[in-house]
Design an enzyme around this catalytic site. Sequence first.
Site: not given
Ligand code: BES
Ligand code: ZN
Ligand code: MN
Length: 499
Positions: A268, A273, A280, A291, A350, A352, A354
């Site tokens: 990825k 992000d 966020k 990210d 968010d 994104e 996947r």
């Molecule tokens: N890059 C983030 C995952 C992440 C979040 C890594 C915090 C490290 C710390 C990913 O793109 C994301 O935002 N995931 C969301 C998914 C949710 C919207 C289902 C998450 O984990 O909050």
């Molecule tokens: Zn992300």
């Molecule tokens: Mn995200």
Amino acid sequence: MRFTVKSEKPGEIKTGCVVLGVFERRRLSEAASDFDKTTHGMLTDLMKLGDLDGKCGQTALVHFPRGAGCERVLLVGCGKQADFNDKRYREAVVNAANALNGSGAKDAASYLAELDLKGRDTYWKVRRLVESTLGTMYTTGELKSEKDKTGRHLRTMAVNAPAVSDAAAAHKAIRDGMAISAGVELARTLGDLPANICTPSYLAEQAEKLGKEHTNIKVTVLDEAAMKKLGMGALLSVARGSREPARLICMEYRGGAKGGKPVVLIGKGVTFDSGGISIKPAQAMDEMKFDMCGAASVLGALKACAELRLSLNVVGIIPTTENLPDGNASKPGDIVTSMSGQTIEVLNTDAEGRLILCDALSYCKKFDPEVVVDIATLTGACVIALGSHAAGLLGNDDELSRQLLAAGEYAGDRAWALPLWDDYQPQLDSNFADMANVGGREAGTITAACFLSRFAADYRWAHLDIAGVAWKQGKEKGATGRPVPLLTQFLLDRCPRND
Ligand code: BES
Ligand code: ZN
Ligand code: MN
């Protein structure tokens, strides 16, 4: 930094610093007791003074030890001998390296790899010594106008290998450890760069640079027009909000049999992000420059692979983009069509990672993969579940999962399996499309993997969620280079060694 193999007595060796282990309470390791004899009980006297009794974390540096060939001797506390394990060994090595970095010693001879460690041989101990020592030498701060003034002097470290058979293992361990460290360093450097420098195009340039340095890596970069032709509607939907064009980077390392099926690694590469329209909170949003650490680990693993000339075919694929809000950005509720033809309702912009990975998972079929492993900082839920100690591992093939777990265990870069049961799949149901891109609050790491599994049904596949392990927060904020050691070990385990 260079590593060499020696077989000299600690009291006689000519070096800037001899490094010796001491156990609690005041128990000299074999090499230390040898040194003690040559120096007429100097270490015994030192311990009597109460300066060191062998506790973990303790170090003592003594200059001009009487009767010895070295300029300094560094004693490193290793804790109770009965409790000595992989973790303690690594700590001892790191503490020794930090003490050496703070000294003026230009060269050193370490006897730590001689310490008895249950289930670990010379190869393992020397490799860990090399990797952990080099790990302490990494510096960020290329972007500070005042360069780091703590000039390090250490240039060479000799590891002791008394037996001839040990010497061969030590040489191999140094070669492998140096290559893995080079991969880790690359991954850390890219991870630490800010998103205004490390853009998707920058990652593509880094891949091309790797391709120039190693003739056995062929690099191709797809632009947005090419991705559009392939129907990568999911990946491109993430890129809509950004002024930086998205890229799909392919790196083909051909070291194995001609026509041999490759291991495919997909990383990825979201260079920043923000969450997109589902933005966020401001708190710690800067950390979302990390990210792209999945992408960085793929670059790092390929570098290690090429340096070791592994007899294996490996393909690295990096879908890379920014995720930003904009008038043109994807909106919650938008429905996009992935390369596989499956439609996706983007309930949360968010989620994104996947969306870009699913198109890469479809694209990689053209390489006829033996196995596919994707690596992604995918869910905050994984940080909650496993913290920063283990990556989350999910997949559709038990043998592949076992191999990855074993590689992580061996390389000191662990992963831990979570279930990918069908029971979780309905959480992705959508009223309007084939699936939603989020599955609700429960089991967030698993539903993210469930989403990916729908694009990886045609081959053996595993997913590593590295959100917890790829970087450190707080005072020592920065990329860790994980899971380059796990990935490289996995590749090492798969090839017939030609040495
Ligand atoms: N890059 C983030 C995952 C992440 C979040 C890594 C915090 C490290 C710390 C990913 O793109 C994301 O935002 N995931 C969301 C998914 C949710 C919207 C289902 C998450 O984990 O909050
Ligand atoms: Zn992300
Ligand atoms: Mn995200």
